[in-house]
Scaffold this motif. Structure first.
Motif, PDB file in Angstrom:
ATOM      1  N   ASN A 138       3.658   8.629   1.035  1.00  0.00           N
ATOM      2  CA  ASN A 138       4.189   8.604  -0.324  1.00  0.00           C
ATOM      3  C   ASN A 138       4.559   7.185  -0.758  1.00  0.00           C
ATOM      4  O   ASN A 138       4.583   6.268   0.050  1.00  0.00           O
ATOM      5  CB  ASN A 138       5.393   9.540  -0.438  1.00  0.00           C
ATOM      6  CG  ASN A 138       6.598   9.046   0.328  1.00  0.00           C
ATOM      7  OD1 ASN A 138       7.154   7.996   0.024  1.00  0.00           O
ATOM      8  ND2 ASN A 138       7.012   9.794   1.338  1.00  0.00           N
ATOM      9  N   ARG A 139       4.844   7.068  -2.050  1.00  0.00           N
ATOM     10  CA  ARG A 139       5.207   5.790  -2.660  1.00  0.00           C
ATOM     11  C   ARG A 139       6.645   5.803  -3.175  1.00  0.00           C
ATOM     12  O   ARG A 139       6.983   5.076  -4.098  1.00  0.00           O
ATOM     13  CB  ARG A 139       4.268   5.478  -3.831  1.00  0.00           C
ATOM     14  CG  ARG A 139       2.832   5.295  -3.485  1.00  0.00           C
ATOM     15  CD  ARG A 139       2.007   4.852  -4.716  1.00  0.00           C
ATOM     16  NE  ARG A 139       2.480   3.569  -5.226  1.00  0.00           N
ATOM     17  CZ  ARG A 139       3.121   3.416  -6.389  1.00  0.00           C
ATOM     18  NH1 ARG A 139       3.386   4.428  -7.173  1.00  0.00           N
ATOM     19  NH2 ARG A 139       3.514   2.209  -6.772  1.00  0.00           N
ATOM     20  N   LYS A 193       1.984  12.664  -9.029  1.00  0.00           N
ATOM     21  CA  LYS A 193       0.892  11.871  -8.461  1.00  0.00           C
ATOM     22  C   LYS A 193       1.270  10.400  -8.299  1.00  0.00           C
ATOM     23  O   LYS A 193       0.706   9.716  -7.458  1.00  0.00           O
ATOM     24  CB  LYS A 193      -0.381  12.022  -9.290  1.00  0.00           C
ATOM     25  CG  LYS A 193      -0.293  11.480 -10.683  1.00  0.00           C
ATOM     26  CD  LYS A 193      -1.566  11.723 -11.455  1.00  0.00           C
ATOM     27  CE  LYS A 193      -1.451  11.176 -12.865  1.00  0.00           C
ATOM     28  NZ  LYS A 193      -2.664  11.439 -13.623  1.00  0.00           N
ATOM     29  N   GLU A 194       2.248   9.921  -9.080  1.00  0.00           N
ATOM     30  CA  GLU A 194       2.698   8.536  -8.942  1.00  0.00           C
ATOM     31  C   GLU A 194       3.481   8.319  -7.648  1.00  0.00           C
ATOM     32  O   GLU A 194       3.670   7.171  -7.221  1.00  0.00           O
ATOM     33  CB  GLU A 194       3.552   8.130 -10.139  1.00  0.00           C
ATOM     34  CG  GLU A 194       2.773   8.029 -11.426  1.00  0.00           C
ATOM     35  CD  GLU A 194       3.642   7.604 -12.587  1.00  0.00           C
ATOM     36  OE1 GLU A 194       4.350   6.578 -12.447  1.00  0.00           O
ATOM     37  OE2 GLU A 194       3.624   8.291 -13.619  1.00  0.00           O
ATOM     38  N   LYS A 250       0.370   8.240  -2.357  1.00  0.00           N
ATOM     39  CA  LYS A 250      -0.613   7.163  -2.158  1.00  0.00           C
ATOM     40  C   LYS A 250      -2.015   7.717  -2.307  1.00  0.00           C
ATOM     41  O   LYS A 250      -2.316   8.804  -1.831  1.00  0.00           O
ATOM     42  CB  LYS A 250      -0.458   6.547  -0.777  1.00  0.00           C
ATOM     43  CG  LYS A 250       0.804   5.729  -0.649  1.00  0.00           C
ATOM     44  CD  LYS A 250       0.807   4.893   0.595  1.00  0.00           C
ATOM     45  CE  LYS A 250       2.091   4.082   0.606  1.00  0.00           C
ATOM     46  NZ  LYS A 250       2.101   3.083   1.651  1.00  0.00           N
ATOM     47  N   ASP A 251      -2.859   6.948  -2.948  1.00  0.00           N
ATOM     48  CA  ASP A 251      -4.266   7.284  -3.081  1.00  0.00           C
ATOM     49  C   ASP A 251      -4.930   7.116  -1.711  1.00  0.00           C
ATOM     50  O   ASP A 251      -4.503   6.293  -0.912  1.00  0.00           O
ATOM     51  CB  ASP A 251      -4.911   6.319  -4.092  1.00  0.00           C
ATOM     52  CG  ASP A 251      -6.286   6.722  -4.507  1.00  0.00           C
ATOM     53  OD1 ASP A 251      -7.085   7.162  -3.661  1.00  0.00           O
ATOM     54  OD2 ASP A 251      -6.589   6.604  -5.709  1.00  0.00           O
ATOM     55  N   ARG A 252      -5.956   7.874  -1.459  1.00  0.00           N
ATOM     56  CA  ARG A 252      -6.649   7.771  -0.167  1.00  0.00           C
ATOM     57  C   ARG A 252      -7.121   6.349   0.110  1.00  0.00           C
ATOM     58  O   ARG A 252      -7.179   5.930   1.260  1.00  0.00           O
ATOM     59  CB  ARG A 252      -7.863   8.694  -0.140  1.00  0.00           C
ATOM     60  CG  ARG A 252      -7.509  10.129  -0.020  1.00  0.00           C
ATOM     61  CD  ARG A 252      -8.737  10.971   0.042  1.00  0.00           C
ATOM     62  NE  ARG A 252      -8.368  12.358   0.261  1.00  0.00           N
ATOM     63  CZ  ARG A 252      -9.208  13.285   0.613  1.00  0.00           C
ATOM     64  NH1 ARG A 252     -10.488  13.017   0.733  1.00  0.00           N
ATOM     65  NH2 ARG A 252      -8.798  14.522   0.795  1.00  0.00           N
ATOM     66  N   THR A 253      -7.440   5.597  -0.910  1.00  0.00           N
ATOM     67  CA  THR A 253      -7.913   4.234  -0.712  1.00  0.00           C
ATOM     68  C   THR A 253      -6.788   3.306  -0.242  1.00  0.00           C
ATOM     69  O   THR A 253      -7.043   2.239   0.270  1.00  0.00           O
ATOM     70  CB  THR A 253      -8.540   3.660  -2.001  1.00  0.00           C
ATOM     71  OG1 THR A 253      -7.543   3.669  -3.038  1.00  0.00           O
ATOM     72  CG2 THR A 253      -9.742   4.489  -2.436  1.00  0.00           C
ATOM     73  N   GLU A 254      -5.532   3.740  -0.429  1.00  0.00           N
ATOM     74  CA  GLU A 254      -4.378   2.940  -0.016  1.00  0.00           C
ATOM     75  C   GLU A 254      -3.980   3.197   1.429  1.00  0.00           C
ATOM     76  O   GLU A 254      -3.134   2.503   1.968  1.00  0.00           O
ATOM     77  CB  GLU A 254      -3.176   3.242  -0.911  1.00  0.00           C
ATOM     78  CG  GLU A 254      -3.370   2.865  -2.361  1.00  0.00           C
ATOM     79  CD  GLU A 254      -2.143   3.215  -3.172  1.00  0.00           C
ATOM     80  OE1 GLU A 254      -1.083   2.605  -2.929  1.00  0.00           O
ATOM     81  OE2 GLU A 254      -2.227   4.093  -4.036  1.00  0.00           O
TER      82      GLU A 254
END
Length: 65
Positions: free
Chosen positions: A2-3, A56-57, A60-64
């Motif tokens: 998570n972010r 969604k914010e 983390k995106d999979r690319t991260e």
């Protein structure tokens, strides 16, 4: 992953404040922020509501990864 930590820093909000609003201990919120533990989906939605962001914010995106 998570972010939560990043979003808190962006908004200038302390983990202790979030813990109080969420009704969780500081240690639990810190574990979320450090990605040592992931919040339950229900708690993730509460965190998003408290921080006034989309869920969604907080993820983390999979690319991260």
């Amino acid at each position: 992953m998570n972010r939560i930590k990043e979003v808190l820093e962006e908004k200038g909000i302390k983990q202790t404040w979030l813990a109080e609003k969420l009704g969780k201990s500081y240690n639990m919120v810190n574990a979320y922020a450090q990605n040592r533990q992931q919040p339950r989906l229900e708690d993730l939605y509460k965190i998003a509501e408290i921080l006034d962001v989309e869920v969604k914010e907080l993820l983390k995106d999979r690319t991260e990864l």
